[in-house]
Design a protein around this motif. Structure first.
Motif, PDB file in Angstrom:
ATOM      1  N   GLU A  46      51.022 -39.856-104.618  1.00  0.00           N
ATOM      2  CA  GLU A  46      51.062 -39.814-103.210  1.00  0.00           C
ATOM      3  C   GLU A  46      52.777 -40.556-102.707  1.00  0.00           C
ATOM      4  N   THR A 137      51.589 -33.046 -98.205  1.00  0.00           N
ATOM      5  CA  THR A 137      49.802 -33.293 -98.490  1.00  0.00           C
ATOM      6  C   THR A 137      49.021 -32.803 -97.891  1.00  0.00           C
ATOM      7  N   THR A 197      55.954 -36.187-103.825  1.00  0.00           N
ATOM      8  CA  THR A 197      54.802 -37.133-104.675  1.00  0.00           C
ATOM      9  C   THR A 197      55.400 -37.700-105.590  1.00  0.00           C
ATOM     10  N   SER A 291      50.363 -30.661-105.757  1.00  0.00           N
ATOM     11  CA  SER A 291      51.580 -31.786-104.720  1.00  0.00           C
ATOM     12  C   SER A 291      49.915 -32.718-105.171  1.00  0.00           C
ATOM     13  N   THR A 292      49.501 -33.363-103.710  1.00  0.00           N
ATOM     14  CA  THR A 292      48.483 -34.675-103.669  1.00  0.00           C
ATOM     15  C   THR A 292      47.386 -33.171-102.611  1.00  0.00           C
ATOM     16  N   THR A 303      46.391 -35.956-107.762  1.00  0.00           N
ATOM     17  CA  THR A 303      48.208 -35.835-107.778  1.00  0.00           C
ATOM     18  C   THR A 303      48.854 -34.853-108.850  1.00  0.00           C
TER      19      THR A 303
END
Ligand code: FAD
Length: 418
Positions: A46, A137, A197, A291-292, A303
């Motif tokens: 991240e 995130t 990320t 993504s995260t 992730t």
């Protein structure tokens, strides 16, 4: 100026790069055979400029008691008769008030936001690739209580002007389409869309090559034994392979930083907090994250890194040990397969690393009472995220320039230890 950077993790490599850019003659010393082979090797990936909070928060002492008895616990405590561990834990508990949380979070956000700008500039000037993505995130809440508790983070994000979106379950699925298969498990989410990320190991290696092209010398496989200080001024470092002269030394040794500065009367409150990760090859991209995703229940980050899923988390306070415990692997497997079963778990690589944690969550960046001796360490849970900004700050301070952000409260002086 001759500058030695101790440590070739993400913090040491970024520092070396910025110091070389500032015109210094830079040498990096690390005991490993290459960059980022300790804590910066397989972190959760991240780059969370917005999702950036100290662990010491109001309510944490009560939550910690509960976690200790949970099956897939985010916190594991193995108490030892270790003065450093006890002192660190007392200091961490004293930071669990609303007032301290607000100050610490605001400092972290300031540095993280500066890192966002610094990383973008660094990417533009070097063109390095590291499985990077810029899709934010998503902090995922499975209970109403978690959603309500996020109000304090929303307040802090708003106060600091960090973009965010509070999402209902449909919004979470829009952000992370694979969540449609587990929609009933989700109550809501908090998206920080400016987060990124990327693979910290790949980034560190690529940047170390760029730094070497700029003239930085890397001395790998070289244990640093001590820092040479005479008359209150740094003179160099002593390694297993001999002495190296320096006008300035930047300590970026992660969790091991306190051990090298202590002989000079510097009590650095950085303690190792072990975390674990799994790296899993993707076999079904439709059931992998984009993504995260931060699973708030287990405090685990999941992730997407290219064709792999990296899942990382847990906080184990057990001293300087990298042992891999099977129950921790099961916790990571449980969290990832529950939400994103798109990877081949049988081929997963299991890893542990020691987060260099300060009790207030903010790294320690700046001068010490020893002339020419600087610290850039204690980045804890978010060293990859904060490394680019931290590197610019330390390069400015070593060069006698005023950093672009207020860095006075990042130095060790905030502990009253100068
Ligand atoms: C499970 C886990 C997940 C994480 N997830 C994230 C995330 O998603 N995002 C994020 O931003 N951060 C994350 N982190 C935190 C991040 O990885 C760390 O903050 C960061 O890697 C610290 O970097 P560093 O350079 O300070 O330390 P390190 O990478 O540990 O580097 C220190 C270096 O010093 C060297 N060294 C130490 N002692 C000596 C000596 N005596 N002589 C010579 N060399 C020495 C070591 O070899 C090492 O290379 C995570 C950490 C863990 C454990």
């Amino acid at each position: 100026m001759k500058v030695i950077v101790l440590g070739a993790g993400i913090v040491g490599v970024t520092s070396a790069y910025e110091l070389a850019k500032a015109g210094h003659e830079v040498t990096v010393v690390d005991r490993q055979p290459g960059p980022a082979l300790e804590t910066s090797f397989a972190n959760a990936g991240e780059v969370s400029f917005g999702y950036c909070s100290p662990w010491a928060a109001p309510g944490i002492p009560m939550k910690a008691m509960k976690w200790l008895f949970m099956e897939h616990a985010p916190l594991i405590l193995r108490p030892k008769i270790d003065a450093a561990m006890i002192s660190w834990m007392i200091k961490m508990l004293s930071n669990c008030t609303s007032g301290r949380y607000a100050i610490n979070k605001s400092r972290m956000l300031r540095l993280a936001d500066y890192s966002r700008v610094s990383l973008a500039a660094l990417r533009a000037e070097t063109g390095i690739a590291y499985d990077e993505r810029m899709q934010g995130t998503l902090q995922l809440f499975r209970t109403e209580k978690q959603l309500e508790a996020s109000a304090k983070d929303v307040k802090a994000l708003a106060a600091d002007g960090i973009p965010y979106e509070v999402l209902d379950p449909e919004g979470c699925v829009r952000a992370e389409p694979a969540l449609k298969h587990v929609r009933e498990k989700i109550v809501g989410g908090l998206l920080t869309p400016k987060d990124e990320t990327g693979d910290c190991f790949k980034f560190s290696n690529a940047l170390a090559l760029k730094a070497a092209e700029m003239g930085v010398t890397f001395r790998y496989g070289s244990i640093v034994r001590s820092i040479d200080v005479q008359g209150g001024k740094v003179r160099g470092v002593v390694t297993a392979h001999g002495r190296i002269d320096a006008d300035a030394v930047v300590v970026a040794l992660g969790s091991f930083s306190p051990l090298l500065v202590r002989p000079h009367g510097i009590r650095l409150p950085v303690y190792p907090v072990k975390g674990y990760s799994l790296t899993i090859p993707i076999v079904d991209a439709a059931r992998a994250p984009e993504s995260t995703v931060m699973d708030e229940t287990y405090k685990i980050a999941i992730t997407r890194l290219g064709d792999r899923i990296r899942v990382g988390g847990m906080a184990e306070i057990s001293g300087y040990t990298n042992d891999l415990g099977e129950p921790r692997r099961l916790t990571l497997e449980h969290s990832v397969t529950d939400l994103f079963p798109g990877g081949d778990i049988s081929k997963a690589a299991f890893w542990s690393g020691l987060r260099p944690m300060t009790p207030d969550g903010t790294p320690v960046i700046g001068p010490t009472k020893v002339q020419g001796l600087f610290l850039n360490t204690g980045h804890g849970t978010l060293g990859w995220t904060m490394s680019s900004g931290s590197a610019r700050v330390i390069a400015d301070l070593v060069s006698g320039r005023k950093p672009e952000i207020d860095a006075t409260d990042l130095a060790i002086a905030r502990y009253g230890a100068r």
